[in-house]
Design an enzyme around this catalytic site. Structure first.
Site, PDB file in Angstrom:
ATOM      1  N   SER A   1       0.832  -1.195   0.000  1.00  0.00           N
ATOM      2  CA  SER A   1       0.000   0.000   0.000  1.00  0.00           C
ATOM      3  C   SER A   1       0.869   1.248   0.000  1.00  0.00           C
ATOM      4  CB  SER A   1      -0.965  -0.054   1.190  1.00  0.00           C
ATOM      5  OG  SER A   1      -1.903   0.988   1.118  1.00  0.00           O
TER       6      SER A   1
ATOM      7  N   ASP B   1      -2.762   5.964  -3.913  1.00  0.00           N
ATOM      8  CA  ASP B   1      -1.589   5.313  -3.328  1.00  0.00           C
ATOM      9  C   ASP B   1      -1.046   4.257  -4.293  1.00  0.00           C
ATOM     10  OD1 ASP B   1      -3.537   3.370  -3.071  1.00  0.00           O
ATOM     11  OD2 ASP B   1      -3.053   2.855  -1.011  1.00  0.00           O
TER      12      ASP B   1
ATOM     13  N   ASP C   1      -0.964   1.009  -4.740  1.00  0.00           N
ATOM     14  CA  ASP C   1      -1.754  -0.097  -5.291  1.00  0.00           C
ATOM     15  C   ASP C   1      -3.159   0.335  -5.686  1.00  0.00           C
ATOM     16  OD1 ASP C   1      -2.529   0.130  -2.583  1.00  0.00           O
ATOM     17  OD2 ASP C   1      -3.217  -1.928  -2.538  1.00  0.00           O
TER      18      ASP C   1
ATOM     19  N   ASP D   1      -5.830   1.591  -4.077  1.00  0.00           N
ATOM     20  CA  ASP D   1      -7.076   1.337  -3.349  1.00  0.00           C
ATOM     21  C   ASP D   1      -7.508   2.546  -2.522  1.00  0.00           C
ATOM     22  OD1 ASP D   1      -5.164   1.052  -1.358  1.00  0.00           O
ATOM     23  OD2 ASP D   1      -5.775  -0.963  -0.751  1.00  0.00           O
TER      24      ASP D   1
END
Length: 568
Positions: A146, A296, A298, A300
């Protein structure tokens, strides 16, 4: 220290590669403190799966710790689905070693006779969640840490419903992993079982994102967006989804568009941090843009900045974004006619305004522990109910249920739809948020996050939470303490009457104070980082939009007073 050294010596057998053994021998000879940090415990699954610093050791992310987790998962899948052809899909983000580590994971799965679909290049976490069901897989894995610093990587496991693993599966998988030794890992790949995937899944994901996030807003031609992927994966999806939804004025921050695990232009690739969006906000001021969106690594979580009442770009927090997204979706459902089975969802540390708004619309509100896996679980547990949308304060949101995790791709499109339509109506995203405060109550939140690294840090965090529980405050900013909610014991106690109520959600290391005026203070350790977090929420009545600035200032002062009272 003797037991730590003994554990480290088990990594000096012929099973481990020469480079690993050489590094351990060097640490044993020259750096016992670092050896201790690497071997004093095993990496654990938290709210976001397994996450940690990369390197050699049981407390690090490497081919052996991920290999052991994957071997345990393989064993669990085979025992759970004994007569099925097992299928798992794998994605990875922009972090260092994500591509090679994801290949190791694919090889271990294939060595266990499991069919693997692996994205050949980096992809977003929401696309991985979508791909699990799209490809009819039994599980999914994404390699990501993340928004953690560059030295981190991680590993999240998804089940066949597309959501992250939850009890009892997580505990059963962990038990399987813990029963193994590293020598049990099967590294000999069956390459015939590993299939590269890309365009076909991308196309299906883009189509569903537009279908769920596009509401044919007016004013798209006149709406200017500045977008930054902050060196992460969303560059593979968000520009295309916005284009398909009809947005033509999208400026991408090119300096941050190339995926790069060093995140060279920011201190932290976290859209919760104003500094991460500074470059995009500067560009927005230069070109007169209406909205800034950053995601961010990734993809999400999303951070949004919009023009405030003074025409300046202001970064909104996750609670503010979540409230307005949910209100917009509820308005869409209401216009078509609510059927009575709809629900919205949030978490115990997010704004109470979500519940107030749900009541006003006559829809059910469900609350969960921190971590989107619990919201995904609600959809699975209540198949007769319709999930409208939901989020958490940490900048995550999910639109509908085609993805079962927080999804910055579709949420970005939704945010743009809300803002474009508001502008076309002579309002703005910010003004619409103020109008929601007038309608449902003005709730304002603040987060204090304290980092305590390493073995000693874990003990400090433990002690801070113990003190918070055993020495409760009598009042907060002049308002007497009313309830203490202890999620470790699943009991909420009214400290004034002695009344106790059961808390009907899974146990967790969270303690929440609530005062007579509705002020809430929650304390919890992060499940994925060496942090303890304090979440504060306070509220006031906003009689009319014109009073916003004065009431906002009052709430800001109250939140600062709470921070001072608690010595944070």
């Amino acid at each position: 220290m003797d037991s730590i050294t003994a554990t480290a010596k088990t990594w000096l057998t012929d099973f481990f590669d020469a480079q690993t053994k050489e590094e351990i021998e060097n640490l044993m000879a020259n750096d016992t403190e670092e050896l201790k940090e690497r071997f004093y415990k095993n990496l654990e699954f938290g709210t976001g799966g397994m996450r940690g610093v990369m390197g050699v050791g049981t407390n690090r992310i490497n081919k052996y710790t991920l290999g052991k987790s994957t071997q345990g998962l393989s064993n669990y899948l085979k025992s759970t689905y004994p007569n099925e052809e097992l299928k798992v899909v794998i994605a990875y983000d922009c972090r260092h070693n994500s591509d090679t580590l994801s290949q190791v994971v694919a090889e271990v799965l294939s060595a266990n006779g499991i069919k693997v679909f692996r994205f050949s290049e980096l992809r977003t976490t929401p696309e991985l969640s979508f791909a699990v069901r799209h490809l009819d897989c039994h599980a999914g894995i994404v390699l990501t840490a993340s928004h953690n610093p560059p030295e981190y990587n991680g590993y999240k496991v998804y089940w066949g419903d597309g959501g992250q693993i939850v009890p009892p599966q997580d505990g059963e998988i962990i038990a399987e992993i813990d029963s193994l030794s590293f020598e049990d890992i099967k590294f000999e790949a069956n390459h015939g079982l590993i299939e590269a995937i890309d365009a076909e899944v991308d196309e299906a994901f883009f189509e569903e994102s537009v279908k769920n996030g596009n509401f044919n807003a007016a004013g798209k031609d006149d709406f200017k967006i500045v977008f930054t992927s902050i060196h992460g994966t969303s560059i593979t999806a968000i520009p295309e989804v916005l284009k398909r939804a009809g947005y033509k004025n999208v400026t991408v921050i090119e300096e941050q568009a190339k995926p790069d695990g060093n995140f060279p232009t920011v201190k932290s690739p976290n859209p919760e941090e104003p500094e991460a969006l500074a470059m995009a906000i500067k560009k927005a001021e230069e070109i007169g843009a209406d909205m800034v969106v950053g995601t961010d690594p990734d993809s999400d979580r999303l951070g949004i900045a919009v023009r405030n009442l003074d025409g300046e770009m202001e970064l909104l927090n996750g609670n503010q974004t979540m409230v307005l997204m949910t209100k917009f979706l509820l308005d869409q459902y209401k216009a078509k006619g609510l059927k009575g089975n709809e629900f919205v969802a949030s978490t115990i540390v997010s704004t109470p305004m979500m519940e107030q708004m749900a009541k006003a619309y006559g829809v059910e509100f469900k609350t969960a522990l921190t971590g989107f896996k619990w919201i995904g679980k609600m959809i699975k547990d209540f198949p007769e109910s319709t999930f409208v949308g939901g989020g958490e304060e940490s900048f995550g949101y999910m639109v509908g249920d085609f993805v079962r995790d927080k999804d910055a791709v579709t949420s970005t499109l939704l945010a743009c739809e809300i803002a474009a339509q508001a502008k076309a109506n002579g309002s703005s995203f910010y003004q619409d948020l103020i109008d929601a405060y007038v309608a449902f109550g003005f709730y304002k939140e603040k987060l204090i996050s304290i980092t305590k690294k390493g073995m000693s840090g874990a003990e400090e965090i433990k002690q801070m939470l113990k003190d918070f529980k055993e020495n409760p405050v009598a009042s907060v900013q002049g308002s007497k303490l009313l309830w203490i909610e202890d999620y470790n014991t699943s009991i909420a106690k009214n400290v004034q009457t002695g009344e106790e109520k059961a808390i009907d959600i899974p146990k967790s290391n969270v303690l929440i104070y609530e005062t007579e005026d509705g002020t809430r203070i929650a304390a919890r350790p992060s499940g994925t980082e060496p942090k303890v977090k304090f979440y504060m929420s306070t509220n006031a009545t906003l009689a009319k939009a014109e009073d916003f600035k004065s009431v906002n200032s009052q709430l800001d002062s109250k939140l600062e007073g709470i921070v001072a009272e608690l010595n944070l």
